[in-house]
Design a protein around this motif. Structure first.
Motif, PDB file in Angstrom:
ATOM      1  N   VAL A  88       0.853  -1.512   0.117  1.00  0.00           N
ATOM      2  CA  VAL A  88       0.027   0.152  -0.374  1.00  0.00           C
ATOM      3  C   VAL A  88       1.130   1.187   0.375  1.00  0.00           C
ATOM      4  N   ALA A  89       2.143   0.972   0.869  1.00  0.00           N
ATOM      5  CA  ALA A  89       2.190   2.324   0.577  1.00  0.00           C
ATOM      6  C   ALA A  89       3.341   2.740  -0.659  1.00  0.00           C
ATOM      7  N   ASP A  90       3.705   1.351  -1.335  1.00  0.00           N
ATOM      8  CA  ASP A  90       4.145   1.908  -3.094  1.00  0.00           C
ATOM      9  C   ASP A  90       3.047   2.298  -3.538  1.00  0.00           C
ATOM     10  N   MET A  91       1.467   2.036  -3.534  1.00  0.00           N
ATOM     11  CA  MET A  91       1.213   2.748  -4.815  1.00  0.00           C
ATOM     12  C   MET A  91       0.852   3.931  -3.987  1.00  0.00           C
ATOM     13  N   LEU A  92       1.759   4.707  -2.402  1.00  0.00           N
ATOM     14  CA  LEU A  92       1.000   5.881  -2.442  1.00  0.00           C
ATOM     15  C   LEU A  92       2.103   6.709  -3.300  1.00  0.00           C
ATOM     16  N   ARG A  93       3.445   6.074  -2.826  1.00  0.00           N
ATOM     17  CA  ARG A  93       4.814   6.642  -3.507  1.00  0.00           C
ATOM     18  C   ARG A  93       4.345   7.070  -5.399  1.00  0.00           C
ATOM     19  N   GLU A 113      -3.369   9.570   6.461  1.00  0.00           N
ATOM     20  CA  GLU A 113      -4.412   9.818   7.665  1.00  0.00           C
ATOM     21  C   GLU A 113      -5.865   8.901   7.036  1.00  0.00           C
ATOM     22  N   ARG A 114      -6.325   9.132   5.803  1.00  0.00           N
ATOM     23  CA  ARG A 114      -7.558   8.183   5.313  1.00  0.00           C
ATOM     24  C   ARG A 114      -7.006   6.651   5.092  1.00  0.00           C
ATOM     25  N   LEU A 115      -6.317   6.205   5.285  1.00  0.00           N
ATOM     26  CA  LEU A 115      -5.623   4.265   5.180  1.00  0.00           C
ATOM     27  C   LEU A 115      -5.536   4.619   6.598  1.00  0.00           C
ATOM     28  N   ALA A 116      -5.033   5.374   8.155  1.00  0.00           N
ATOM     29  CA  ALA A 116      -5.107   4.903   8.783  1.00  0.00           C
ATOM     30  C   ALA A 116      -6.650   4.838   9.945  1.00  0.00           C
ATOM     31  N   ALA A 117      -7.592   5.111   9.219  1.00  0.00           N
ATOM     32  CA  ALA A 117      -8.853   5.814   9.392  1.00  0.00           C
ATOM     33  C   ALA A 117      -9.206   4.328   9.022  1.00  0.00           C
ATOM     34  N   LEU A 118      -9.228   4.082   7.842  1.00  0.00           N
ATOM     35  CA  LEU A 118      -9.791   2.896   7.641  1.00  0.00           C
ATOM     36  C   LEU A 118      -8.876   1.077   8.075  1.00  0.00           C
ATOM     37  N   ASP A 119      -7.706   1.258   8.956  1.00  0.00           N
ATOM     38  CA  ASP A 119      -7.508   0.516   9.383  1.00  0.00           C
ATOM     39  C   ASP A 119      -6.870   0.042   8.226  1.00  0.00           C
ATOM     40  N   ILE A 120      -5.958  -0.174   7.297  1.00  0.00           N
ATOM     41  CA  ILE A 120      -5.328  -0.302   5.864  1.00  0.00           C
ATOM     42  C   ILE A 120      -4.446  -0.702   6.178  1.00  0.00           C
ATOM     43  N   PRO A 121      -3.263  -1.400   6.851  1.00  0.00           N
ATOM     44  CA  PRO A 121      -1.452  -1.369   7.015  1.00  0.00           C
ATOM     45  C   PRO A 121      -1.310  -1.104   5.756  1.00  0.00           C
ATOM     46  N   LEU A 122      -0.012   0.383   5.537  1.00  0.00           N
ATOM     47  CA  LEU A 122       1.054   0.685   4.638  1.00  0.00           C
ATOM     48  C   LEU A 122       1.233  -0.805   4.427  1.00  0.00           C
ATOM     49  N   GLN A 164     -11.316  -3.545   0.921  1.00  0.00           N
ATOM     50  CA  GLN A 164      -9.501  -3.116   1.288  1.00  0.00           C
ATOM     51  C   GLN A 164      -8.684  -2.241   0.235  1.00  0.00           C
ATOM     52  N   GLN A 165      -9.104  -3.306  -1.315  1.00  0.00           N
ATOM     53  CA  GLN A 165      -8.778  -2.832  -2.391  1.00  0.00           C
ATOM     54  C   GLN A 165      -9.264  -1.599  -3.327  1.00  0.00           C
ATOM     55  N   ALA A 166     -10.480  -1.502  -2.966  1.00  0.00           N
ATOM     56  CA  ALA A 166     -11.793  -0.454  -3.749  1.00  0.00           C
ATOM     57  C   ALA A 166     -11.005   0.367  -2.796  1.00  0.00           C
ATOM     58  N   GLN A 167     -10.363   0.938  -2.064  1.00  0.00           N
ATOM     59  CA  GLN A 167     -10.559   1.869  -0.121  1.00  0.00           C
ATOM     60  C   GLN A 167      -8.998   2.302  -1.117  1.00  0.00           C
ATOM     61  N   VAL A 168      -8.031   1.283  -1.178  1.00  0.00           N
ATOM     62  CA  VAL A 168      -6.759   1.914  -1.582  1.00  0.00           C
ATOM     63  C   VAL A 168      -6.763   2.829  -2.690  1.00  0.00           C
ATOM     64  N   ALA A 169      -7.078   2.275  -4.037  1.00  0.00           N
ATOM     65  CA  ALA A 169      -7.808   2.938  -5.267  1.00  0.00           C
ATOM     66  C   ALA A 169      -8.282   4.288  -5.132  1.00  0.00           C
ATOM     67  N   LEU A 170      -9.526   4.164  -4.152  1.00  0.00           N
ATOM     68  CA  LEU A 170     -10.265   5.660  -4.105  1.00  0.00           C
ATOM     69  C   LEU A 170      -8.887   6.680  -3.270  1.00  0.00           C
ATOM     70  N   THR A 171      -8.554   6.678  -2.285  1.00  0.00           N
ATOM     71  CA  THR A 171      -7.149   6.821  -1.404  1.00  0.00           C
ATOM     72  C   THR A 171      -6.032   7.603  -2.570  1.00  0.00           C
TER      73      THR A 171
END
Length: 299
Positions: free
Chosen positions: A95-100, A116-125, A136-143
């Motif tokens: 997930v951290a790679d996707m943010l980078r 902050e959004r991913l932390a609120a959703l309890d999705i580990p980086l 969770q994948q949908a939430q990462v894509a939206l983030t």
């Protein structure tokens, strides 16, 4: 028609793949700050329209403007985020790679918002994307899309293949982001029930054409469901448009668009149409249109 500033306008828009027209003669105008439900059956042209808005496709005919400019220009692309139906994530990335990855591609990237959004959703980086659940994948894509700080967010079937709880959580977090940032959203979906309490503008595409485009509250207010004796069905006021007509030997159930004259006959049971009733009625009648095309699209 609306006096609100528009984010996107289309006039006579068409897209052809060889001999097949995916869109033809589409005209609409979408005001800024709206959450738009883009509804239609498979093959109606929803994904084609979204890809045209991003500049991934070019029109065969007509005109399309996003923020007053043709789609695909660098200044326009910087203000638009798009999440495609297949959620373009890399399974081997964390997930951290996707943010980078998002930070390197987007000059307006907001790392604080994304983390902050991913932390609120309890999705580990440190979790690999391929190990996440569908929700969770949908939430990462939206983030990743929201981290771009877009002014226009385009979502192509973001709720597909999600269970009811994941759909609810995604829509709730999306609406929270809309309220916080104030962006315009165009949301394509088959699941009409999930749109009723989240969207305030409706576009219905059917057989490659725009059937309905307008403020959702105005559309629901102007459409009524009438139930009464079958002999009344052929005596509607002249300026009342009949959209759907279902009859038995004794009873008629009609969905109509109100004219200027109220329906006063007390033998009718008269109630507002629901969003699902309105959408399904128009989809069953591809030749029907809810409103005149907005004057803005002729500019």
């Amino acid at each position: 028609m609306t006096d609100e500033p528009t984010v996107l306008t289309a006039t006579g828009l068409g897209k052809r793949y060889r001999r097949l027209w995916a869109l033809r003669g589409c005209s609409l105008a979408v005001p800024a700050g709206r959450v738009v439900a883009l509804v239609g059956p498979n093959g109606a042209g929803k994904s084609t329209l979204l890809n045209l808005l991003t500049g991934l496709l070019t029109p065969t005919e007509g005109q399309l403007r996003v923020f007053g400019q043709p789609p695909g220009r660098p200044a326009t692309l910087a203000r638009v985020a798009f999440v495609a139906q297949d959620r373009p994530l890399f399974d081997g990335f964390t997930v951290a790679d996707m943010l980078r990855f998002g930070r390197h591609l987007n000059p307006r990237w907001d790392p604080g918002l994304a983390e902050e959004r991913l932390a609120a959703l309890d999705i580990p980086l440190n979790r690999k994307v391929g190990k996440l659940s569908g929700g969770q994948q949908a939430q990462v894509a939206l983030t990743v899309a929201l981290g771009k700080r877009p002014d226009l967010l385009l979502l192509d079937e973001p709720l597909s293949n999600l269970d009811p709880l994941a759909r609810h959580d995604l829509m709730r977090s999306l609406m929270a982001a809309v309220a916080e940032v104030g962006l315009t959203v165009v949301l394509s979906s088959h699941i009409v029930a999930d749109l009723e309490n989240t969207c305030d503008w409706l576009v219905v595409l059917n057989r490659g054409r725009v059937q309905v485009s307008g403020d959702l509250e105005d559309l629901l207010t102007s459409h009524r469901v009438l139930t009464g004796p079958v002999e009344l069905a052929d005596r509607l006021p002249a300026d009342v448009a009949l959209i759907e007509d279902s009859r038995t030997d004794r009873q008629a159930n009609l969905l109509v668009r109100n004219g200027s004259a109220p329906i006063l006959d007390h033998r009718w049971s008269n109630r507002p149409a629901s969003l699902e009733e309105l959408v399904l009625a128009y989809l069953r009648r591809p030749e029907a249109a809810a409103l005149p095309r907005p004057a803005l699209t002729g500019a």
